[in-house]
Design an enzyme around this catalytic site. Structure first.
Site, PDB file in Angstrom:
ATOM      1  N   HIS A  80     -38.874   0.984  23.560  1.00  0.00           N
ATOM      2  CA  HIS A  80     -39.790   1.158  22.645  1.00  0.00           C
ATOM      3  C   HIS A  80     -40.439   0.132  22.092  1.00  0.00           C
ATOM      4  CE1 HIS A  80     -37.384  -1.245  19.409  1.00  0.00           C
ATOM      5  NE2 HIS A  80     -36.357  -0.821  19.938  1.00  0.00           N
ATOM      6  N   ASP A  82     -42.413  -0.584  19.196  1.00  0.00           N
ATOM      7  CA  ASP A  82     -42.451  -0.948  17.726  1.00  0.00           C
ATOM      8  C   ASP A  82     -41.328  -1.983  17.591  1.00  0.00           C
ATOM      9  OD1 ASP A  82     -40.673   1.336  18.173  1.00  0.00           O
ATOM     10  OD2 ASP A  82     -40.739   1.620  15.989  1.00  0.00           O
ATOM     11  N   ASP A 118     -35.707  -7.643  20.424  1.00  0.00           N
ATOM     12  CA  ASP A 118     -35.848  -6.201  20.273  1.00  0.00           C
ATOM     13  C   ASP A 118     -36.983  -5.571  20.337  1.00  0.00           C
ATOM     14  OD1 ASP A 118     -34.841  -3.468  19.593  1.00  0.00           O
ATOM     15  OD2 ASP A 118     -34.217  -4.157  17.647  1.00  0.00           O
ATOM     16  N   GLU A 152     -39.324   4.167  17.375  1.00  0.00           N
ATOM     17  CA  GLU A 152     -37.803   3.950  17.320  1.00  0.00           C
ATOM     18  C   GLU A 152     -37.372   3.111  16.153  1.00  0.00           C
ATOM     19  OE1 GLU A 152     -33.999   2.461  18.613  1.00  0.00           O
ATOM     20  OE2 GLU A 152     -35.546   1.247  17.617  1.00  0.00           O
ATOM     21  N   GLU A 153     -37.990   2.247  15.564  1.00  0.00           N
ATOM     22  CA  GLU A 153     -37.298   1.460  14.640  1.00  0.00           C
ATOM     23  C   GLU A 153     -37.487   2.092  13.112  1.00  0.00           C
ATOM     24  OE1 GLU A 153     -35.636  -0.921  15.115  1.00  0.00           O
ATOM     25  OE2 GLU A 153     -36.177  -2.277  16.778  1.00  0.00           O
ATOM     26  N   GLU A 187     -32.709  -1.709  25.407  1.00  0.00           N
ATOM     27  CA  GLU A 187     -32.258  -2.319  24.154  1.00  0.00           C
ATOM     28  C   GLU A 187     -31.558  -3.576  24.584  1.00  0.00           C
ATOM     29  OE1 GLU A 187     -32.638  -1.787  21.004  1.00  0.00           O
ATOM     30  OE2 GLU A 187     -33.449   0.131  20.686  1.00  0.00           O
TER      31      GLU A 187
END
Length: 425
Positions: A80, A82, A118, A152-153, A187
């Site tokens: 991801h 973001d 992340d 995603e976040e 991740e």
């Protein structure tokens, strides 16, 4: 048995790419600049069919494919774009080299900044792994696909519902983006392989009674008193969940009450609100878990004038939350990745479970085996201490390059390092 080859990593180039990525601020909802940078980086790396397409207005996903010569397996590298907010960062690091949350400062062999672990280190690991193979003259038989997706976040209003993945998954299902044989979601795992992950849902419970003056409490229906009984029942339910057994990779199920708000002024409290999060093991059904929670709450209420309402604000791959999942830890893709990591870092490559929820269940639902792997420690992500070790990042690149070579197959065997050729003869 085929040995795992190892390939040298261009340290300066890899570090420069990660610092450039961190420098593209991409808090959820504002991913476009970073997405554009990634599209350019893929093209610069010789990836073809690079496309950007909005999953929501002004918020693009990025996709690309490095075609192999044919006959090999197809690998998807996905992550991801973001990152979470940076509130408090500048105040925490004021006057130091780390003050800019997107400055990518290097301190004691670590790169600092929001998104460092992340998961921009993971995304850059994916890109650099391909470059490492190119540097070594390796031509893959199978395709390597890249998908960098937004949203995603959680944490920013109106965002964080996996909108990017919800746009990607149907493309795979329809064949508009080729279906991979295996997927690595980048991740952070500290270079271990997470072959399973927890499921979750968030429940918000509104308890409503009837207020009355404190001198005549018998005329009211006390929402706070009812909430006390509900809390006791929920904690008993959590203990029951824990008693139902362990999953070997993600442990026990439980619930955690995360917030309570209520009360009144010189009166019987009419309203109270509770929030909780429920952890699920692979194999548990979200709908069943929700129904259990609601039955527990309703069963704790004795006063017929007390009413409850439930809301589930964190739908992901399921209407109320995120599904737990597991990829067979003994399957070839998982063990091959673990072997590739251990060839570079003998102390890593452990097969474990993710203590977080991310988007691999969308792929699992399509029948695509998926794992998590990347440098970075999830325990310091979303914090004011976010950073990633440069050495761990470089080791992750070397490991992922070696895995891609083995999993996708090498078309020009003569270019594989000597130890590989000797073992394969």
């Amino acid at each position: 048995m085929t040995a795992t080859p190892t390939f040298p990593v261009d340290r300066d180039r890899a570090v420069a790419l990660l610092r450039r990525a961190i420098g593209c601020a991409s808090v959820t909802g504002a991913e476009a600049g970073f997405a554009a940078m990634l599209a350019d980086a893929l093209r610069e790396s010789g990836v073809g069919a690079v496309t950007t397409s909005d999953f929501l207005p002004g918020r693009p996903n990025v996709r690309g494919i490095r075609k192999g010569t044919g006959g090999g397996r197809r690998l998807l590298l996905v992550g991801h774009t973001d990152v979470v907010h940076v509130r408090g960062w500048r105040e925490r690091w004021s006057g130091t080299e780390r003050e800019d949350p997107f400055g990518a400062a290097i301190v004691d062999g670590e790169i600092w900044g929001r998104g460092a672990a992340d998961l921009k280190a993971g995304i850059c690991t994916a890109i650099e792994a391909l470059r490492v193979l190119d540097d070594a003259g390796i031509v893959l038989a199978g395709d390597v696909e890249f998908a960098f997706i937004g949203d995603e976040e959680s944490g920013e209003p109106g965002t964080g519902v996996s909108a990017g993945m919800k746009a990607l998954a149907p493309l795979i299902e329809a064949g508009d983006f080729p279906r991979p044989d295996f997927a690595v979601y980048v991740e952070p795992t500290t270079l271990d392989v997470y072959a399973a992950q927890i499921g979750f849902f968030i429940a918000e419970i509104a308890v409503t009674g009837r207020t009355s003056y404190f001198g005549v409490p018998e005329l009211g229906a006390d929402a706070l008193k009812a909430s006390h009984a509900i809390l006791s029942a929920l904690w008993d339910h959590s203990a029951d969940l824990e008693s139902r057994g362990d999953h070997p990779l993600v442990g026990k199920s439980f619930l955690l009450v995360t917030a309570i708000e209520g009360g009144g002024l010189v009166a019987v409290p009419e309203r109270c609100r509770l929030s909780l999060i429920r952890k699920l093991r692979p194999g548990e059904d979200l709908t069943t878990a929700r129904d259990e929670i609601e039955a527990v709450v309703r069963g704790a209420i004795e006063d017929p004038d007390i009413h409850v309402a439930f809301a589930y604000p964190a739908g992901r791959d399921h209407a109320i939350g995120g599904t737990a999942m597991e990829t067979d830890p003994a399957s070839e893709g998982v063990t091959m990745l673990a072997d590739a990591i251990r060839a570079v870092r003998p102390d890593r490559g452990r097969i474990a479970g993710a203590p977080y929820w991310s988007e691999a269940p969308f792929l699992d639902a399509l029948g695509i085996p998926a794992v998590y792997f990347a440098p970075g420690d999830i325990r310091i992500c979303h914090s004011l201490e976010e950073r990633v070790s440069i050495e761990e990042y470089l080791d992750g690149i070397a490991a992922l390059a070696a895995f891609a070579a083995r999993y996708c197959g090498v078309a020009n065997q003569g270019e594989v390092p000597n130890e590989e050729r000797e073992e394969s003869q």
